[in-house]
Design an enzyme around this catalytic site. Structure first.
Site, PDB file in Angstrom:
ATOM      1  N   HIS A 166      45.484  31.381  35.121  1.00 61.29           N
ATOM      2  CA  HIS A 166      45.968  32.650  35.655  1.00 61.29           C
ATOM      3  C   HIS A 166      47.240  33.015  34.891  1.00 61.29           C
ATOM      4  O   HIS A 166      48.126  32.172  34.740  1.00 61.29           O
ATOM      5  CB  HIS A 166      46.256  32.494  37.153  1.00 61.29           C
ATOM      6  CG  HIS A 166      46.463  33.802  37.854  1.00 61.29           C
ATOM      7  ND1 HIS A 166      47.540  34.601  37.605  1.00 61.29           N
ATOM      8  CD2 HIS A 166      45.723  34.449  38.785  1.00 61.29           C
ATOM      9  CE1 HIS A 166      47.459  35.681  38.371  1.00 61.29           C
ATOM     10  NE2 HIS A 166      46.370  35.617  39.101  1.00 61.29           N
TER      11      HIS A 166
ATOM     12  N   ARG B 251      50.496  42.960  39.106  1.00 65.70           N
ATOM     13  CA  ARG B 251      50.189  43.674  37.858  1.00 65.70           C
ATOM     14  C   ARG B 251      49.307  44.892  38.137  1.00 65.70           C
ATOM     15  O   ARG B 251      49.482  45.951  37.530  1.00 65.70           O
ATOM     16  CB  ARG B 251      49.499  42.739  36.856  1.00 65.70           C
ATOM     17  CG  ARG B 251      50.486  41.946  36.006  1.00 65.70           C
ATOM     18  CD  ARG B 251      49.776  41.007  35.044  1.00 65.70           C
ATOM     19  NE  ARG B 251      49.040  39.990  35.779  1.00 65.70           N
ATOM     20  CZ  ARG B 251      47.768  39.672  35.546  1.00 65.70           C
ATOM     21  NH1 ARG B 251      47.094  40.255  34.591  1.00 65.70           N
ATOM     22  NH2 ARG B 251      47.176  38.746  36.282  1.00 65.70           N
TER      23      ARG B 251
END
Lengths: 212, 540
Positions: free
Chosen positions: B314, B334
């Site tokens: 990740h 994000r």
């Protein structure tokens, strides 16, 4: 590695005298000192509620229940793991509540002790997430489930409030009940229902070999 | 080159939140970027399996070590021990296991759910981003299908993917009927946000606590169902019957250190991932129990595995402070528009590219000396949360309470200071090969959730894991429950271990290591005097 951060503190964890840097949680500190530990360890991020520990700090007489992964080791600290969580004696199935008009009555049948809250504040004081647990029980007892549930957004079901409740109310399960009935009876998103209907009618299909 | 790297304090002092930071045009070829920087492509970490159904296929070296290790028990351990019978045995107490147990119990099967630690101790509880379901009017299941396959580099199993995406909306409905809340707009419609590498707003969520909300609801539902829950009961071995079908499992009770045989007409493995194996030395975002046990158990019984060389790192694991290294920051941050900045304060990748691409781009920045160096030898790049807050005042408090909580623990206020991040081992893309019902290649043995493989190809998009566990958990639970009508086993045993030991010996494998691993090495489980029963077979 720089050495200036290598200072250590002394603590007693599960009866074992250990030395560890103060940047470690009490679980990490126990491992750091070479002792095994698997029971009561969970997500290590403070969301699973598994690692409940009894903590007494230096020169304090009070014993608190905290989360082991979230409690940094301190000089003179005494720590004891509470391993096996106590299951609640309350049982219910949402599908057995036929009618949401009946919810208030059903709540007091399922959680008869909730009305007996003596407002001692033990649940709220113990909560590692800072939830106003007592207020939540009061709101749920008054049938204000949506409001009650909102207070328990961050609840991780660590059961510390249960341990702290002299009336055996199981406040976290009260809070979760309040949240679950709110979704079960009142969440009816029209965009979801529309999409389910499209799928049911066969209007949306997948072409597995379609060229993109 | 490392001398050109900027230190944490210098970079932080130079940092300013800005309302605009244009991304320079990217010329990188994605495949070349992955090949050069993604950890899956490091040749020295791969090996070829010599024993078992995947012999001859590539596998990560650390995973191969546990797949080709000796078992923890032999027949003598079972003598005189308790034997219990059930229709369905579910192994694992995360979201997939709970969904399977609930559906099987409602279908009328006698169900035992055995879990290594506490019910709900899982990666599910830590999932933050959300769950994908094609609901938005600008979206279709076909687009969900296309996005999933494309992100997985077209290596996913088409039928499994199309079935899962068509299940999506009904999975959300089922979760609401278990009592799970989702974030909604003023009219009560589900809100959706966009995941990296996808073409529509498709992720349903509850704040950044989607997994916590899902897990506490499912745990409460299971505890109020007819399914029996056995906590602190890791499975150490599966059992077979006279025909070579799966016939149950041996658990080792951590409370009294005794072995118990659970004879079952079907067994569902829902044991989750491998993060705590710390592949390639990476930190992990995973739960304490994510040690790949299910892969080992299934493989020994003869179940075919797939994509054993593909893992997800990740992009945004916390890199500073050191004691929180690896802790996940949700991709939702994000998705909401937060930028990634290198040590010079420049954006270097489209932040909403698929996870493998973003992770490789971060590793490239660091390798080429544009990272930020911490005092303890770590490095990373900035997650520009103050910039997000500047453009969307109040968004951090409203949408990302868990992030702010993490900031508090780290002594960093994400409103004011960016967070240093570095890729963290997050997800096992492959796993046990399964059918549409979650059946493995061994009759009577099912596998669901992260332990299974075939859906995500070589890269998973945000929100497809929570969808997968419920979609396949429900399907496997229903299918396994039907097997209760079949006739029982004549004879159950762990005879498959003789074959394993013979093959290991013939292939000249070291027999010192025992598996499944059960707990991460940091917990020192195998030296714990509390667990004499499990130590008996340890190397002398």
């Amino acid at each position: 590695m720089n050495n200036e951060s290598q200072q250590v503190v002394n603590a007693v964890i599960d009866g074992k005298a250990i030395q560890a840097p103060p940047s470690l949680s009490v679980i990490q500190a126990l491992w750091h000192a070479g002792y095994p530990r698997v029971k009561g360890v969970g997500c290590l991020e403070g969301v699973c509620g598994s690692c409940r520990v009894l903590v007494r700090r230096k020169d304090e007489s009070a014993v608190n229940i905290e989360l082991g992964c979230q409690t940094l080791v301190e000089e003179g600290m005494q720590v004891m793991f509470l391993v096996f969580p106590n299951p609640t004696h309350h049982h219910y199935r949402l599908s057995h509540i036929q009618n949401s008009w009946d919810l208030h009555a059903q709540f007091h049948r399922i959680f008869p002790e909730a009305a007996n809250c003596r407002h001692c504040g033990g649940c709220t004081r113990g909560c590692p997430k800072g939830i106003d647990v007592e207020k939540g029980v009061e709101l749920a007892s008054a049938g204000r489930f949506k409001e009650a549930g909102e207070l328990f957004v961050e609840c991780i079901m660590c059961n510390i409030c249960m341990t702290g409740c002299a009336e055996e109310i199981a406040p976290n399960h009260v809070g979760l009940f309040a949240r679950r009935v709110t979704a079960y009876f009142h969440s009816r998103p029209s965009n979801l229902i529309h999409r389910l209907e499209q799928i049911r009618k066969g209007e949306l299909r997948i072409e597995e070999d379609k060229d993109e | 080159m490392s001398n050109s790297r900027v230190s944490y304090d210098e970079a932080l002092a130079a940092y300013r939140p800005l309302a605009e930071r244009p991304l320079q045009e990217q010329h990188d070829d994605v495949d070349a970027l992955l090949r050069a920087y993604h950890p899956d492509y490091r040749a020295d970490t791969m090996t070829t399996l010599k024993v078992g159904p995947n012999s001859g296929e590539p596998c990560h070296r650390q995973l191969a070590e546990v797949l080709q290790a000796d078992a923890r028990i032999d027949d003598a351990d079972l003598a005189g021990g308790a034997i219990v019978e059930t229709d369905v045995l579910v192994i694992g107490g995360g979201g997939a296991g709970c969904a399977a147990a609930l559906v099987a119990a409602v279908a009328g099967a006698k169900v035992i759910l055995a879990t290594k630690l506490r019910l709900g101790d899982s990666n599910t509880v830590m999932a933050e981003g959300g769950i994908q379901a094609s609901i938005d009017k600008s979206d279709t299941p076909q687009m969900h299908y296309d996005d999933t396959l494309r992100a997985g580099h077209h290596l996913g199993e088409k039928r499994l993917v199309s079935q899962m995406v068509m299940d999506g909306p009904d999975v959300i409905r089922w979760l609401i009927q278990q009592g799970m809340q989702f974030d909604m707009d003023e009219f009560g419609d589900l809100l959706t946000r966009r995941a990296g590498g996808t073409s529509a707003n498709r992720v349903c969520f509850y704040r950044d606590y989607t997994g916590l909300e899902m897990m506490r609801v499912l745990r409460e539902a299971v505890q109020n169902s007819d399914a029996e829950v056995w906590e602190y009961s890791p499975v150490v071995e599966l059992m077979i019957n006279e025909a070579g079908h799966c016939a149950g499992a041996v658990i080792s009770n951590l409370k009294d250190c005794r072995y118990v045989q659970i004879i079952a007409k079907s067994v569902i493995i829902a044991t989750g991932g491998i993060g705590r194996m710390h592949l390639n030395g990476f930190p992990t975002s995973n739960h304490f129990g994510a040690t790949g046990d299910g892969l080992v158990l299934a493989y020994r019984l003869g179940a075919k595995l797939r994509d054993l060389d593909s893992f997800q790192y990740h992009p945004t694991g916390l890199a500073h402070p050191h004691h929180l290294a690896g802790t996940l920051i949700t991709e939702g941050v994000r998705s909401a528009g937060t930028w990634l900045l290198n040590g010079k304060g420049e954006r270097f990748v489209d932040e909403l590219k698929p996870r493998d691409v973003v992770a490789a781009a971060i590793l490239k920045e660091c390798a080429e000396g544009r990272g930020v160096q911490t005092s303890d030898g770590g490095q990373g790049v900035w997650l520009d949360t103050p910039g997000l807050e500047l453009r969307n005042p109040g968004i951090l408090k409203q949408r990302f309470p868990k992030l702010l909580h993490l900031g508090k623990k780290a002594g960093i206020d994400p409103h004011i200071s960016p967070l240093l991040i570095y890729p963290t081992l997050h997800y096992q893309n492959g796993g046990v090969a399964i059918s549409e019902h979650g059946e493995t290649t061994v009759p009577g043995l099912y596998c669901v959730g992260e332990a299974s493989g075939g859906i995500h190809g070589r890269n998973r998009i945000m929100g497809n894991a929570l969808l997968e566990i419920i979609s396949f958990g429900r399907r496997a639970g229903a299918h396994a429950a039907e097997r209760r009508h079949g006739k029982g086993h004549k004879r159950t045993s762990i005879d498959h271990l003789s074959r394993l030991r013979r093959e290991l010996t013939i292939s000249d494998m070291p027999m010192e290591q025992k598996s499944p691993m059960l707990f991460p090495s940091c917990a020192k489980f195998d030296t714990d005097v509390d667990y004499e029963g499990l130590r008996r077979n340890r190397r002398k």
